[in-house]
Structure formats: structure tokens, C-alpha cells
Design a protein around this motif. Structure first.
Motif, mmCIF file in Angstrom:
data_model
loop_
_atom_site.group_PDB
_atom_site.id
_atom_site.type_symbol
_atom_site.label_atom_id
_atom_site.label_comp_id
_atom_site.label_asym_id
_atom_site.label_seq_id
_atom_site.Cartn_x
_atom_site.Cartn_y
_atom_site.Cartn_z
ATOM 1 N N GLU A 102 36.651 -48.751 12.006
ATOM 2 C CA GLU A 102 36.281 -48.115 11.112
ATOM 3 C C GLU A 102 36.397 -49.124 9.864
ATOM 4 O O GLU A 102 37.213 -49.625 9.363
ATOM 5 C CB GLU A 102 37.215 -47.076 10.300
ATOM 6 N N GLU A 103 34.893 -49.721 9.752
ATOM 7 C CA GLU A 103 35.129 -51.107 8.898
ATOM 8 C C GLU A 103 33.204 -51.075 8.127
ATOM 9 O O GLU A 103 32.137 -50.924 9.009
ATOM 10 C CB GLU A 103 35.059 -52.659 10.396
ATOM 11 N N ARG A 104 33.360 -51.682 7.541
ATOM 12 C CA ARG A 104 32.063 -51.448 6.337
ATOM 13 C C ARG A 104 31.026 -52.386 6.493
ATOM 14 O O ARG A 104 31.601 -53.972 7.268
ATOM 15 C CB ARG A 104 32.376 -51.451 4.722
ATOM 16 N N ASN A 105 29.872 -52.414 7.283
ATOM 17 C CA ASN A 105 29.342 -53.343 8.331
ATOM 18 C C ASN A 105 27.601 -53.265 8.128
ATOM 19 O O ASN A 105 27.351 -51.745 8.318
ATOM 20 C CB ASN A 105 29.637 -53.383 9.531
ATOM 21 N N PRO A 106 26.803 -54.135 8.099
ATOM 22 C CA PRO A 106 25.496 -53.575 7.967
ATOM 23 C C PRO A 106 24.586 -52.967 9.554
ATOM 24 O O PRO A 106 23.569 -52.463 9.626
ATOM 25 C CB PRO A 106 24.410 -54.800 7.927
ATOM 26 N N TYR A 107 25.475 -53.404 10.767
ATOM 27 C CA TYR A 107 25.254 -53.478 11.537
ATOM 28 C C TYR A 107 25.977 -51.989 11.996
ATOM 29 O O TYR A 107 27.020 -51.853 11.767
ATOM 30 C CB TYR A 107 25.781 -54.333 13.094
ATOM 31 N N GLN A 108 24.940 -51.818 13.126
ATOM 32 C CA GLN A 108 26.041 -49.705 13.309
ATOM 33 C C GLN A 108 26.658 -50.673 15.174
ATOM 34 O O GLN A 108 27.720 -49.576 15.416
ATOM 35 C CB GLN A 108 24.727 -49.267 14.148
ATOM 36 N N MET A 109 26.787 -51.440 15.435
ATOM 37 C CA MET A 109 26.869 -51.879 17.029
ATOM 38 C C MET A 109 27.498 -53.472 17.622
ATOM 39 O O MET A 109 26.202 -54.269 16.476
ATOM 40 C CB MET A 109 26.556 -51.332 18.045
ATOM 41 N N ILE A 110 28.031 -53.824 18.123
ATOM 42 C CA ILE A 110 27.376 -55.211 17.935
ATOM 43 C C ILE A 110 28.081 -55.207 19.985
ATOM 44 O O ILE A 110 29.278 -54.659 20.660
ATOM 45 C CB ILE A 110 29.361 -55.905 17.818
ATOM 46 N N LEU A 111 27.055 -56.358 20.302
ATOM 47 C CA LEU A 111 27.476 -55.768 21.508
ATOM 48 C C LEU A 111 27.639 -57.134 22.462
ATOM 49 O O LEU A 111 26.658 -58.606 21.640
ATOM 50 C CB LEU A 111 26.041 -55.720 22.780
ATOM 51 N N GLY A 112 29.079 -57.306 22.557
ATOM 52 C CA GLY A 112 29.600 -58.558 23.207
ATOM 53 C C GLY A 112 28.706 -59.238 24.788
ATOM 54 O O GLY A 112 28.462 -58.763 25.390
ATOM 55 N N ARG A 113 29.779 -59.899 25.097
ATOM 56 C CA ARG A 113 29.611 -60.244 26.482
ATOM 57 C C ARG A 113 30.531 -59.045 27.476
ATOM 58 O O ARG A 113 29.800 -59.439 28.238
ATOM 59 C CB ARG A 113 31.120 -61.325 26.506
ATOM 60 N N PRO A 114 30.953 -58.480 28.130
ATOM 61 C CA PRO A 114 30.966 -58.058 28.451
ATOM 62 C C PRO A 114 29.569 -56.918 28.845
ATOM 63 O O PRO A 114 28.699 -56.426 30.130
ATOM 64 C CB PRO A 114 31.932 -55.832 27.745
ATOM 65 N N PHE A 115 28.994 -56.381 27.696
ATOM 66 C CA PHE A 115 27.216 -55.648 27.603
ATOM 67 C C PHE A 115 26.771 -56.386 28.800
ATOM 68 O O PHE A 115 26.155 -56.404 29.439
ATOM 69 C CB PHE A 115 26.672 -55.949 26.109
ATOM 70 N N MET A 116 26.607 -58.218 28.823
ATOM 71 C CA MET A 116 26.096 -59.543 29.327
ATOM 72 C C MET A 116 26.599 -59.504 30.708
ATOM 73 O O MET A 116 25.547 -60.065 31.245
ATOM 74 C CB MET A 116 26.176 -60.644 28.186
ATOM 75 N N ARG A 117 27.607 -58.786 30.607
ATOM 76 C CA ARG A 117 28.088 -59.289 32.119
ATOM 77 C C ARG A 117 27.679 -58.220 33.082
ATOM 78 O O ARG A 117 26.929 -58.269 33.746
ATOM 79 C CB ARG A 117 29.541 -58.879 32.188
ATOM 80 N N ILE A 118 27.824 -57.033 32.558
ATOM 81 C CA ILE A 118 27.711 -55.873 32.891
ATOM 82 C C ILE A 118 25.759 -55.767 33.097
ATOM 83 O O ILE A 118 25.419 -55.420 34.211
ATOM 84 C CB ILE A 118 27.790 -54.358 32.268
ATOM 85 N N SER A 119 24.762 -56.013 32.710
ATOM 86 C CA SER A 119 23.310 -56.041 32.390
ATOM 87 C C SER A 119 22.934 -56.748 32.985
ATOM 88 O O SER A 119 21.905 -57.345 33.237
ATOM 89 C CB SER A 119 23.204 -55.976 31.451
ATOM 90 N N GLN A 120 23.694 -58.037 33.263
ATOM 91 C CA GLN A 120 23.144 -59.951 33.586
ATOM 92 C C GLN A 120 22.045 -60.210 33.222
ATOM 93 O O GLN A 120 20.659 -60.369 33.686
ATOM 94 C CB GLN A 120 22.985 -59.121 35.335
ATOM 95 N N CYS A 121 22.232 -59.754 31.370
ATOM 96 C CA CYS A 121 20.917 -60.267 31.193
ATOM 97 C C CYS A 121 20.940 -62.084 30.398
ATOM 98 O O CYS A 121 22.417 -62.415 30.753
ATOM 99 C CB CYS A 121 20.903 -59.370 29.965
ATOM 100 N N VAL A 122 20.203 -62.739 30.104
ATOM 101 C CA VAL A 122 19.902 -63.628 29.710
ATOM 102 C C VAL A 122 19.265 -63.057 28.142
ATOM 103 O O VAL A 122 18.018 -63.371 27.836
ATOM 104 C CB VAL A 122 18.932 -64.721 31.016
ATOM 105 N N MET A 123 20.183 -64.580 27.290
ATOM 106 C CA MET A 123 19.527 -63.898 25.737
ATOM 107 C C MET A 123 18.941 -65.302 25.448
ATOM 108 O O MET A 123 20.084 -66.623 26.134
ATOM 109 C CB MET A 123 20.726 -63.756 24.926
#
Length: 331
Positions: A102-123
Motif C-alpha cells: 500500500e504505497e502511492r506510486n504512478p505505476y500499477q505493478m512492478i515486474l522484477g527478476r522473478p517475472f524475467m526468470r519464469i517468462s525467460q524473456c530478454v529485455m
């Protein structure tokens, strides 16, 4: 593999973050920051409310997060939700554990390293995109550069507002009060007008060492324009990134009163003598000077680069509007 086609639709040069949109638990979120510096995938409480998911669905956690404002933050809980990235027929859906805060932020979500690992994507921050393999082909998720800049501007604006409120709370004139009084110290034996200020509460031993150091390095201070010779172009050279097709603007000449004209002439003579500026006989751009009254009653000469700013790519790190007037003086 990245190609020149991946650059289409992106304004260069840029230092923008990668902000994408994805469908989370059936709801499309358009302000998702991809941050490889985050060790967890974060979902903000406001986005959870938009999805109509109750707090009762959250699982308790004993972990804490570090990095929000430099301190530690206790999450509300953890929730597992499906997230779908990409477009048909190359969509990819996966289940992720999101830490809800519960923090004020302009983003709705932050995708970090777990997402990068599971999706096996390249950024790629250069191409503002993600690539991943699915069914033997490559899927692409393009970032929204306009949304990224909007989110950054919102965050910067909120920071400025908080700073302004803090300043008004500390002082009636909008400036923060000094932590301690300052004493002037003469650093040049030949010119008593050349002084610097040091804290009045310093111990005598420390103050003595500091004054000794300042006087032994008095030559590094710039007391006038002539003391700042500049940098050779062979070492560094700045160039404005003008948008293709931008038309040069010659602003109409502004009129000033006699006092202002005298201040302008004095300042221009200083800059010419120091070699900071030179005469342009056939200018494509002409910007007026703007005079701002300083607290000591003297004039500060600035340049109105409003039209030139409009012809340049938007700054990824916006400053207050007053900074459109570029100060040409030191102090």
C-alpha cells in the motif's frame, strides 16, 4: 535478435524506463514497470482494488521490502495471479506471486527478476521491448514510451510538491532554514573580498584545518567569468538533439527599460570578454534574454529557450518550469 525494425516508433535519444501493458486476472493494466533491479514482483494496492480483489485473498508474509523512500516497507501480503503478456497468437500466460504493498506510486505493478526468470524473456532498454519464445517463434512486448514519460513526470511532480510543502513548513519565505549559522572566511590574502562560508559550530581544530585547506587551494575557486576558461572541444562538446523537421524560431525582440538594458549590456560584455559567447551573424534560432530580480536587488540574466525546448526530444528527467530559463550567470 534485435534489428533496426525494433526501433520504429521510439524517440531517440532517450533514457526512458520500460513500461508495458498486460492482462492480470482478467483486468488490463497499462502502467507496468519492468525493473530488473527488483527482487520481487510488486502489485500496488490501488491496482488490486481496480481488479475488484478483496484483501482477504492475500496470504500473510513476514518479509519486508527495502527501497521505497530509502526505508523499509511491510507488505500487506502475497497473492498468486495469472498474467498474460503479448498479443495473439503469441500471448504468454503464467502464474506469478505478487507482493502487495500500500504505497502511492504512478505505476500499477512492478515486474522484477522473478517475472524475467519464469517468462525467460530478454529485455532491451534501448528498444524498449521484451522478447520471449513461445511455440518455436519469438513474441514481442513493446513498451509504451509516452506512458513511461507520463509516469515519470507524475513521480517527479509529486516529489516537487512534497519538497515544496516541507520547505514552506520550515520557513515563511519558502526556503529551508539553515541548520547552523555560517561565518565568512577570507581565502585570498591578496583580495579580502574573496570569502567562503563555513559552519559556525565547527570545532576549533577542524575549523583550522578546513580554513588551511581552503586557503591552500584558493586557486580552484571561480570569482569571475575570466576564472572559468571552459573546456577544449577536443575533450568534450555538447550538441542539441533537434527533432527532424523542426523549424527554427526567431523570437520577436523584447523591449526593456533603461535599467534592464544597462544590466544586459554589462552581462553581455562580461561573457564576450571571457569568451563564453560570440557573435552569430546569420542565426537560425534567436531567443530573447529574460531578467530576473535577485534577492540582493541585482539582475540575473537568463535566456528564454522555450521554443528551442519544444524542438528537442522531451527530457526523460523533467525539471520545474522555471528551469526553462537558463541562467547565464554564476550564482
Amino acid at each position: 535478435m534485435w534489428t533496426e525494425d525494433d526501433e520504429k516508433g521510439i524517440l531517440y535519444p532517450h533514457e526512458d524506463a520500460l513500461v508495458i501493458k498486460a492482462k492480470v486476472a482478467g483486468t488490463e493494466l497499462q502502467r507496468i514497470l519492468v525493473d530488473t533491479g527488483s527482487s520481487v514482483d510488486i502489485l500496488f494496492k490501488s491496482a488490486l482494488n481496480d481488479m475488484g480483489i478483496s484483501d482477504l485473498k492475500l496470504e500473510r508474509t513476514n518479509t519486508s521490502l527495502k527501497g521505497f523512500g530509502g526505508g523499509r516497507l511491510t507488505p500487506m501480503g502475497v497473492i498468486e495471479l495469472p498474467i498474460t503478456v503479448g498479443t495473439k497468437p503469441f500471448e504468454r500466460t503464467m502464474m506469478l506471486d505478487f507482493v502487495v504493498v500500500e504505497e502511492r506510486n504512478p505505476y500499477q505493478m512492478i515486474l522484477g527478476r522473478p517475472f524475467m526468470r519464469i517468462s525467460q524473456c530478454v529485455m532491451s532498454t534501448h528498444y524498449l521491448a521484451l522478447k520471449y519464445r513461445i511455440n518455436g517463434v519469438v513474441g514481442v512486448v513493446k513498451g509504451d514510451q509516452r506512458m513511461a514519460r507520463s509516469c515519470y513526470a507524475t513521480a517527479a511532480k509529486e516529489t516537487l510538491q512534497v519538497t515544496s510543502l516541507d520547505s514552506r513548513g520550515d520557513s515563511k519565505n519558502g526556503r529551508q532554514e539553515l541548520v547552523e549559522k555560517l561565518n565568512e572566511v577570507v581565502v585570498s590574502r591578496n583580495d579580502p573580498s574573496r570569502v567562503v562560508k563555513v559552519g559556525s559550530e565547527l570545532g576549533e581544530a577542524i575549523k583550522g584545518e578546513l580554513v588551511k585547506c581552503l586557503r591552500s587551494h584558493a586557486d580552484i575557486f571561480a570569482w569571475s567569468h575570466e576564472d572559468m576558461p571552459g573546456i577544449d572541444r577536443g575533450v568534450a562538446c555538447h550538441k542539441l538533439a533537434i527533432k527532424k523537421g523542426a523549424r527554427p524560431v526567431r523570437q520577436k525582440r523584447r523591449c526593456f527599460n533603461q535599467e534592464m538594458y544597462e544590466a544586459i549590456n554589462t552581462e553581455v560584455e562580461k561573457l564576450l570578454k571571457a569568451g563564453f559567447i560570440r557573435e552569430a551573424r546569420y542565426p537560425e534560432w534567436i531567443s530573447n534574454v529574460v531578467l530576473v530580480k535577485k534577492a540582493n536587488g541585482k539582475w540575473r540574466m537568463c535566456v528564454d529557450f522555450t521554443d528551442l525546448n519544444k524542438a528537442c526530444p522531451k527530457d526523460s528527467f523533467p525539471l520545474p518550469k522555471i528551469d526553462q530559463l537558463v541562467d547565464s550567470t554564476a550564482g
